[in-house]
Design a protein around this motif. Structure first.
Motif, mmCIF file in Angstrom:
data_model
loop_
_atom_site.group_PDB
_atom_site.id
_atom_site.type_symbol
_atom_site.label_atom_id
_atom_site.label_comp_id
_atom_site.label_asym_id
_atom_site.label_seq_id
_atom_site.Cartn_x
_atom_site.Cartn_y
_atom_site.Cartn_z
ATOM 1 N N GLU A 158 69.070 12.788 75.550
ATOM 2 C CA GLU A 158 69.053 11.340 75.395
ATOM 3 C C GLU A 158 69.595 10.925 74.017
ATOM 4 O OE1 GLU A 158 65.318 9.330 75.152
ATOM 5 O OE2 GLU A 158 64.407 10.840 73.847
ATOM 6 N N GLY A 159 70.001 9.654 73.911
ATOM 7 C CA GLY A 159 70.373 9.093 72.620
ATOM 8 C C GLY A 159 71.865 8.873 72.441
ATOM 9 N N VAL A 166 79.398 13.815 73.498
ATOM 10 C CA VAL A 166 79.982 14.094 74.812
ATOM 11 C C VAL A 166 81.371 13.462 74.917
ATOM 12 C CG1 VAL A 166 79.781 13.614 77.284
ATOM 13 C CG2 VAL A 166 77.780 14.401 75.994
ATOM 14 N N ARG A 167 81.492 12.218 74.427
ATOM 15 C CA ARG A 167 82.808 11.555 74.455
ATOM 16 C C ARG A 167 83.820 12.332 73.620
ATOM 17 N NH1 ARG A 167 79.377 6.905 73.529
ATOM 18 N NH2 ARG A 167 79.035 5.806 75.511
#
Length: 202
Positions: A158-159, A166-167
């Motif tokens: 999360e966060g 990830v991007r």
């Protein structure tokens, strides 16, 4: 990153080597190199029973799972001469043990080796094979254990920082790797949805 991967690889090799060495010793010293007796879950070998009793305690700081795995890997090595099995690393060999039968393990090892399956995909493949054989994988799970695992997964993913990373990673992936990762995430989402529905029914 490269250094971490290298050191991690070296550590995994060392651990696997020690596990296999211990297993070979157990097979020879405790079971007189009788692989069939070592594999038999009903065996009443007094030394083995005492080892399993002491496992995880102050006189044998090896978990019962590790003790069992070391012996089983050594016994299967003695019984399965197939090159695909011998060439697999110890962690993936361990994942094949629930198949129990030599022929099934040999066939699975050939499949895993041919497609160079990761540990996660090997586990998934074994689960599929057990289902086909009407022998679902045994699951040991408590309410607190489930809660801890879900919480750990949630906290690790999360966060905004994770999304940003990830991007960033997305730009370095080729189309095949990206699609594979998306499939894994979708599979995870389905699994979590199934868990939620199972809990609501309670």
């Amino acid at each position: 990153m490269n250094e971490a991967c290298r050191l991690g690889h070296d550590m995994a090799d060392e651990v696997a080597s020690e596990v296999m060495r211990f297993g070979r010793w157990l097979l020879e010293a405790v079971f007189a190199s009788d692989a069939a007796a070592a594999i038999d879950t009903r065996n009443t070998n007094p030394v083995w029973l005492e080892l399993t009793r002491r496992a995880g305690g102050p006189t044998l700081r090896v978990s019962r799972h590790m003790l069992y795995t070391a012996l089983q890997l050594a016994a299967r090595d003695a019984r399965i001469g197939d090159q695909a099995w011998r060439n697999l690393d110890a962690p993936r060999k361990e994942l094949l043990l629930p198949l129990r039968e030599d022929q099934a393990i040999r066939k699975a090892a050939q499949h895993v080796s041919k497609f160079n399956l990761s540990q996660a995909r090997t586990r998934h493949y074994v689960t599929e094979q057990l289902a086909l054989a009407s022998r679902p994988r045994q699951v040991r799970l408590t309410a607190s254990g489930l809660s801890k695992r879900v919480r750990a997964l949630h906290e690790s993913l999360e966060g905004d920082a994770v999304l940003a990373k990830v991007r960033q990673l997305n730009g370095s992936l080729d189309a095949s790797a990206r699609e594979g990762m998306v499939e894994e995430v979708e599979r995870l989402r389905k699994t979590l949805g199934d868990l939620a529905r199972a809990l609501r029914r309670g």
